[in-house]
Design a protein around this motif. Sequence first.
Motif, PDB file in Angstrom:
ATOM      1  N   PHE A  80       0.808  -1.219   0.000  1.00  6.65           N
ATOM      2  CA  PHE A  80       0.000   0.000   0.000  1.00  6.65           C
ATOM      3  C   PHE A  80       0.844   1.273   0.000  1.00  6.65           C
ATOM      4  O   PHE A  80       0.391   2.318  -0.480  1.00  6.65           O
ATOM      5  N   THR A  81       2.081   1.195   0.491  1.00  4.51           N
ATOM      6  CA  THR A  81       2.974   2.349   0.361  1.00  4.51           C
ATOM      7  C   THR A  81       3.294   2.608  -1.105  1.00  4.51           C
ATOM      8  O   THR A  81       3.268   3.761  -1.577  1.00  4.51           O
ATOM      9  N   SER A  84       0.206   4.038  -2.836  1.00  4.87           N
ATOM     10  CA  SER A  84      -0.056   5.415  -2.438  1.00  4.87           C
ATOM     11  C   SER A  84       0.941   6.381  -3.081  1.00  4.87           C
ATOM     12  O   SER A  84       0.576   7.472  -3.524  1.00  4.87           O
ATOM     13  N   VAL A  85       2.211   5.983  -3.150  1.00  5.76           N
ATOM     14  CA  VAL A  85       3.211   6.827  -3.805  1.00  5.76           C
ATOM     15  C   VAL A  85       2.872   7.018  -5.272  1.00  5.76           C
ATOM     16  O   VAL A  85       3.016   8.113  -5.832  1.00  5.76           O
ATOM     17  N   GLN A  86       2.381   5.948  -5.905  1.00  7.94           N
ATOM     18  CA  GLN A  86       2.049   6.011  -7.323  1.00  7.94           C
ATOM     19  C   GLN A  86       0.864   6.930  -7.598  1.00  7.94           C
ATOM     20  O   GLN A  86       0.882   7.707  -8.556  1.00  7.94           O
ATOM     21  N   TYR A  87      -0.157   6.879  -6.768  1.00  2.24           N
ATOM     22  CA  TYR A  87      -1.402   7.589  -7.076  1.00  2.24           C
ATOM     23  C   TYR A  87      -1.619   8.849  -6.242  1.00  2.24           C
ATOM     24  O   TYR A  87      -2.356   9.748  -6.658  1.00  2.24           O
ATOM     25  N   LEU A  88      -1.014   8.931  -5.068  1.00  3.74           N
ATOM     26  CA  LEU A  88      -1.200  10.105  -4.216  1.00  3.74           C
ATOM     27  C   LEU A  88       0.052  10.974  -4.136  1.00  3.74           C
ATOM     28  O   LEU A  88      -0.036  12.125  -3.681  1.00  3.74           O
ATOM     29  N   ALA A  92       2.297  12.403   0.267  1.00  2.00           N
ATOM     30  CA  ALA A  92       0.981  12.181   0.866  1.00  2.00           C
ATOM     31  C   ALA A  92       1.114  11.494   2.224  1.00  2.00           C
ATOM     32  O   ALA A  92       2.070  10.760   2.477  1.00  2.00           O
ATOM     33  N   TRP A  93       0.136  11.738   3.087  1.00  4.58           N
ATOM     34  CA  TRP A  93       0.162  11.180   4.440  1.00  4.58           C
ATOM     35  C   TRP A  93       0.207   9.664   4.415  1.00  4.58           C
ATOM     36  O   TRP A  93       0.970   9.038   5.142  1.00  4.58           O
ATOM     37  N   PHE A  94      -0.602   9.032   3.538  1.00  4.27           N
ATOM     38  CA  PHE A  94      -0.687   7.573   3.495  1.00  4.27           C
ATOM     39  C   PHE A  94       0.471   6.968   2.715  1.00  4.27           C
ATOM     40  O   PHE A  94       0.585   5.750   2.634  1.00  4.27           O
ATOM     41  N   CYS A 279      -4.771  -6.732   0.496  1.00  7.48           N
ATOM     42  CA  CYS A 279      -6.032  -7.000   1.207  1.00  7.48           C
ATOM     43  C   CYS A 279      -6.109  -8.451   1.675  1.00  7.48           C
ATOM     44  O   CYS A 279      -6.554  -8.731   2.793  1.00  7.48           O
ATOM     45  N   VAL A 280      -5.672  -9.370   0.805  1.00  2.81           N
ATOM     46  CA  VAL A 280      -5.730 -10.790   1.153  1.00  2.81           C
ATOM     47  C   VAL A 280      -4.812 -11.098   2.334  1.00  2.81           C
ATOM     48  O   VAL A 280      -5.189 -11.809   3.272  1.00  2.81           O
TER      49      VAL A 280
END
Length: 450
Positions: A80-81, A84-88, A92-94, A279-280
């Motif tokens: 998820f890091t 998040s780097v790719q899209y936010l 970004a905080w996340f 998620c899995v």
Amino acid sequence: MCKQATRLVGCLVLSLCVAGLEAFTMYVLAKFAERYDANSYGSLIRRALGRKTAACLSGVLLVYLWGSCVAYLVIVADTFTSLSVQYLGPEAWFSQRPVVVLTAGTLAMLMCFPRNLSALERVSFAAVLGFMYTAGAVLVRGTQAVSARPDPWAGVTLFNTDIQALYSISIVVFGFNCHANVVSVFYELEHYPHRLISQLPAEPTEYHTLGPLAPKPYTYKLIGMLGAILSAQSIILVGYMAVGVAGYLAYPFKVSSNILNSFAADDIAIQIARAVIGCVVLGHYPLNHHPARKGWEDLLDAVFNVKQIPGWLSAVITIVFVWSNVLTSLVVTDLGEVLHMIGGTAASFMIFFLPGLLLMNGAIIKHTYSCTSLSALIEDAGSEAATPRSLAAGTDGGAGSSSAPLLDKKAGIRDAGLIFAPGKSWVMGLVLVIISGLVLAVTLLTALLG
């Protein structure tokens, strides 16, 4: 990581051997769980091999599951890091790894409070679907990367014979491991598994005609568990082979310990696979915590004779377990190192050593009773452990079985010691114990050599 260390054919052979061995040891655990009426791995070892061995298992089990859960949080953080780097964006905080780890830890803790594995049934189904999608995505993208190179076989070798090849053994052992939950799953399995196996034989003993090396289940429930074991190991094997072959052929010179990190960051299919796996894995975290909590309870029972811990203490154990994982995953970032150590130490103890002792214990029970009294027993690894006492009493089988005799908890190694007992069960048990020692030795050697 496996393909990079052992090369193409080497890791395929290693994966096949490990999958077969681990399927066999899971069957051994289920067979003896039925005969000892055990509802967890810890209770099985306590009833078969005594409190001291059970306490040792509980400690090792906790170390293994704790390390596994750290690995899960590392995967979630990486996944998820990256997304998040790719899209936010990186600011970004996340996109900050500690934020992702803390968020995942909070969600995991909330999912860890249910005590019944059936409450997590849908999570397991989703995990299978997610695993299959990810394997398919890596296979497709890996094939495309190979076809785009002028020489698809450039840098590809079939075998690797140096010391680095040994590094992958413990990782593969960890990858096929499902042993922590085997006894609990078997205990909760329905007695007549018609949904799992559509056509069951008229009698379970019909399987006994398949040959001397084939499994010989004594009840329908054990047939169902055998089907579940073979299905799970087959899915894992096919998925690992697809991912491993495609990943190695696509990046024969250098590949990340997390194969998804080797592909382009803007690849939509791979990004979806990252999200699915994240998620899995997060959903699978409570499946690993369940036997860890049971391990704490078994340890308290074995050491302090505490039969049932209060609900508040169970909740405290869960909170401490999860947040110790969170704090460790904030520091540990190399997934390969985590899997290497826990796969070769704690996991090999659970996967090979203890099932080997169970087989040797069963052979010793048979050997220490008269052959006349045992003539009615079925000649297979699990049934060799039944005793004349249980047959004479007409005791019904464990874990809800309707026909398998229960075993004498004071017989075998606990009564006669670790003696030689002629028979295939004792020999196979000794082989498993030796394999466990070799895996441990290889793990320590490769760790020392860096």
